[in-house]
Design an enzyme around this catalytic site. Sequence first.
Site, PDB file in Angstrom:
ATOM      1  CE  LYS A 141     -84.235 -54.381  75.982  1.00 23.30           C
ATOM      2  NZ  LYS A 141     -84.535 -55.798  75.744  1.00 23.30           N
ATOM      3  N   GLY A 158     -89.622 -58.376  76.805  1.00 27.23           N
ATOM      4  CA  GLY A 158     -90.692 -59.335  77.025  1.00 27.23           C
ATOM      5  C   GLY A 158     -91.368 -59.725  75.718  1.00 27.23           C
ATOM      6  N   GLY A 193     -84.651 -69.758  71.299  1.00 22.02           N
ATOM      7  CA  GLY A 193     -83.662 -68.935  71.971  1.00 22.02           C
ATOM      8  C   GLY A 193     -82.660 -69.683  72.822  1.00 22.02           C
ATOM      9  CB  SER A 194     -82.260 -71.266  75.563  1.00 24.75           C
ATOM     10  OG  SER A 194     -81.371 -71.963  76.401  1.00 24.75           O
TER      11      SER A 194
END
Length: 238
Positions: free
Chosen positions: A37, A112, A170-171
């Site tokens: 990350k 983002g 993603g969802s």
Amino acid sequence: MTVIVVSGTGTEIGKTVVTAALSAVATASGRSVAVLKPAQTGVGPGEPGDVEEVLRLSGAAKGAELARFPEPLAPGTAARRAGLAPVRPDAVAAAARELADTHDLVLVEGAGGLLVRFDEEGGTLADAARLLGAPVLVVTPAGLGTLNSTTLTAEALRARGIEQLGVVIGSWPESPDLAERCNLADLPEAAGAPLLGAVPAGAGGLPAAEFRAAAASWLAPALGGTWDATAFAAAAGA
């Protein structure tokens, strides 16, 4: 592929859960996985961030975070307001290469969208991917508005000569509406790249063992899973 960059068309759309699913599938196949990350924002010292969540869900071998900024802002803005040094694309690339020396797969999860600024010079995740020569997997929402943001992200990648692996939703909702069902067919055209998976909404809340057992069913064979776009669309009524 040794390094995959995971980006999104925006924020809070499931990048961390998709990264965890990729990591879980690769780890289950016997590959050693490191998760990087570059910039964690909106998380205070000592609090678990995205890397810790990916490791918890997937059982990956290693996680690394290059910088942490307390305010939930773009990394460049958050660094400036905190009076801290920003993360730069060359540092991201160097860290990913170092991890790739000792791991089979490195997953670099952005913050983002693709072109969110890391520093005052305008460096972005796209710049890090270009320096690495690494492909980008784009995570996108399921619903209305996703086609425009997916198209813009794909155009930005092509303009920079960066390979796009494909798109993952993603969802994915339990009861998709008309736009969400239609987007199963329209997203690959918008991206100019294949739809490579759909992670169910709420997957990040599953116990780790259940998450790892199910992860392969959310990702296409190109990502190590068993998910089939045609069968999925038919089951969704698309």
